[in-house]
Design an enzyme around this catalytic site. Structure first.
Site, PDB file in Angstrom:
ATOM      1  N   GLY A 152     -22.117   9.917  -6.063  1.00 61.24           N
ATOM      2  CA  GLY A 152     -21.256  10.915  -6.696  1.00 61.24           C
ATOM      3  C   GLY A 152     -20.519  10.330  -7.889  1.00 61.24           C
TER       4      GLY A 152
ATOM      5  CG  ASP B 109     -14.200   5.777  -0.792  1.00 61.33           C
ATOM      6  OD1 ASP B 109     -14.363   7.009  -0.686  1.00 61.33           O
ATOM      7  OD2 ASP B 109     -14.332   5.172  -1.870  1.00 61.33           O
TER       8      ASP B 109
ATOM      9  CE  LYS C 263     -14.309  11.275  -0.875  1.00 65.81           C
ATOM     10  NZ  LYS C 263     -14.167  11.084  -2.328  1.00 65.81           N
TER      11      LYS C 263
HETATM   12  C1  S3P Z   1     -14.494   6.885  -6.687  1.00 68.21           C
HETATM   13  C2  S3P Z   1     -13.559   7.841  -6.388  1.00 68.21           C
HETATM   14  C3  S3P Z   1     -13.436   8.458  -5.067  1.00 68.21           C
HETATM   15  C4  S3P Z   1     -14.174   7.683  -3.987  1.00 68.21           C
HETATM   16  C5  S3P Z   1     -15.533   7.241  -4.429  1.00 68.21           C
HETATM   17  C6  S3P Z   1     -15.435   6.372  -5.666  1.00 68.21           C
HETATM   18  C7  S3P Z   1     -14.564   6.342  -8.041  1.00 68.21           C
HETATM   19  O1  S3P Z   1     -13.977   9.766  -5.123  1.00 68.21           O
HETATM   20  O2  S3P Z   1     -14.282   8.440  -2.809  1.00 68.21           O
HETATM   21  O3  S3P Z   1     -16.185   6.503  -3.409  1.00 68.21           O
HETATM   22  O4  S3P Z   1     -15.206   5.302  -8.267  1.00 68.21           O
HETATM   23  O5  S3P Z   1     -13.933   6.948  -8.941  1.00 68.21           O
HETATM   24  P1  S3P Z   1     -13.098  11.021  -5.632  1.00 68.21           P
HETATM   25  O6  S3P Z   1     -12.529  10.645  -6.916  1.00 68.21           O
HETATM   26  O7  S3P Z   1     -14.064  12.165  -5.717  1.00 68.21           O
HETATM   27  O8  S3P Z   1     -12.081  11.231  -4.564  1.00 68.21           O
END
Ligand code: S3P
Length: 436
Positions: free
Chosen positions: A98, A319, A346
């Site tokens: 993501g 996380d 997630k």
């Molecule tokens: C991340 C932000 C988080 C986290 C992901 C990594 C990042 O997600 O859960 O594993 O590197 O910016 P969200 O910003 O969608 O909460």
């Protein structure tokens, strides 16, 4: 696609020694992205060579960025400048990540060429409307599938304008995607967050010589500048260290030192929550490396108590909840989590998948829409399914330290997305895990 890898964890044991877990995933993605967009060379050490980061590496290679490595955590990036990317010949595959999809969408929104972002089955179900909305407000043209799901088709050649965006949810990925698009926008781009989230993008942009202003909850930058290549040392990932922090806290007689771990204040919710539960955690050798605070973390076994997790800690530990659920299962009394609805979107629905697995292991857990209520108890052995979620697989592996029977964890292939070599390091520390 069915993933076959299975972890089998024999019960009991304790964790000992000094370990360095792999590089921080968030910082690794950003080092590749900013290194590619910079002018001149960027040398990265400590890079996470997990599949998620390799997807980001491959995406920029497909857009004409030459790189040497990664090899043993070292990657040399020959930056092409903000306007030097070339049209990729085919869709860019973000795999399970993501972060890669949302951050790179911000970069692609500002390019002269068309592009497409695709992902695996899990990523294809994740919400992208949250990044499409602000990028569209900036003038980007992005087509997604129904409900804003991937693939994303991005039409190039738009001229972006800066916006003042108030994030509806605490998301560093969306904040970062908007700031990256802001590099290409006319005027100022400002992002205001409802709660602090990881600020690696802001810190690293400054490291590449780009001015980013922080005023309260608002980060802003002005488009039209340039990034200058630099050296980056990526610290060990506190999100990977978290499995060992919990493992050593719950397993009798354990004492572990985790070396060179990133302790950015926007990432230390796991330390704060575990300490509040009674864990014995000490920071040593604190220093700043490439603009990020780093320390060795010593953790010793202790008896944990259930708590009501403070809501302000949730984005700072977002996380780490799969393994914090294991800590809660081993604690005396009740642990209550709320304000964590983000866990449902997630790599899997982490509330549902953890609740299902913990019940199989004999723990009483009640799901709520935005969290869970977990009664500490005696973990039993059994077969649980990680449903392809790397952090759930590793969390249940640590549960073996306090279980009274063997735990079999299905569908563990994706551990390679964030923590290649997890089973080897865990065995070295004392976990009785084998892989089938
Ligand atoms: C991340 C932000 C988080 C986290 C992901 C990594 C990042 O997600 O859960 O594993 O590197 O910016 P969200 O910003 O969608 O909460």
């Amino acid at each position: 696609m069915t993933q076959e890898k299975t972890f089998i964890v024999n019960p009991g044991g304790s964790l000992h020694g000094k370990l360095r877990v792999p590089g921080d995933k968030s910082i690794s993605h950003r080092s590749v992205i900013l290194g590619a967009l910079a002018q001149g060379e960027t040398e990265v050490s400590g890079l996470l060579e997990g599949e998620d980061v390799l997807a980001t590496v491959a995406a920029f290679q497909a857009m004409g960025v030459a790189m040497q490595g990664p090899h043993r955590g070292k990657l040399a990036i020959h930056g092409v400048g903000l306007h030097g990317l070339k049209a990729p010949a085919q869709a860019l595959n973000m795999g399970n990540s993501g972060t890669a999809m949302r951050l790179i969408a911000g970069v692609l929104a500002g390019q002269a060429f068309d592009s497409e972002l695709i992902g695996d089955a899990s990523l294809s179900k994740r919400p992208m409307g949250r990044i499409i909305k602000p990028l569209t407000d900036m003038g980007a043209v992005i087509h997604a599938q129904q409900d804003g799901r991937p693939p994303l088709k991005i039409t190039g050649g738009q001229s972006l304008k800066g916006i003042d965006y108030r994030l509806p949810m605490a998301s560093a990925q969306v904040k970062s995607g908007v700031l990256l698009a802001g590099l290409y926008a006319q005027g100022k781009t400002a992002v205001t967050e409802p709660a602090p989230t990881r600020d690696h993008t802001e810190r690293m942009l400054r490291g590449f010589g780009y001015e980013v202003t922080q005023a309260g909850a608002t980060a802003s930058l002005t488009g039209g500048g340039k990034l200058t290549g630099c050296h980056l040392d990526v610290p060990a990932d506190i999100s990977s260290a978290a499995f060992f922090l919990v493992g050593a806290a719950i397993a009798h007689d354990s004492e572990l030192v985790l070396e060179h771990v990133g302790i950015n204040p926007t990432r230390v919710g796991v330390l704060n929550i575990l300490r509040q539960m009674g864990a014995d955690i000490q920071l040593m050798n604190e220093k700043t490396v490439s603009g990020e605070p780093v320390a060795d973390i010593r953790v010793r076994a202790s008896s944990l108590s259930g708590i009501s997790i403070p809501k302000d800690q949730v984005p700072l530990a977002i996380d780490e909840f799969p393994v914090l659920f294991i800590a809660a299962a081993c604690a005396r009394g009740t642990t209550i989590l709320s304000g964590a609805e983000e866990l449902r979107v997630k790599e899997s629905d982490r509330i549902a998948v953890m609740a299902k697995g913990l019940r199989i292991l004999g723990i009483e857990i009640e799901e709520t829409p935005d969290g869970a209520i977990i009664q500490g108890g005696q973990l039993q052995g059994g077969h649980v399914d990680s449903e392809g979620d790397h952090r759930i697989a590793m969390a249940f592996a640590m549960a073996g330290l306090r279980a009274d029977g063997a735990i079999t964890i299905l569908d563990c292939e994706n551990v390679n997305t964030s923590f290649p070599g997890f089973d080897v390091l865990a065995r070295q520390a004392g976990l009785q895990v084998s892989v089938k």
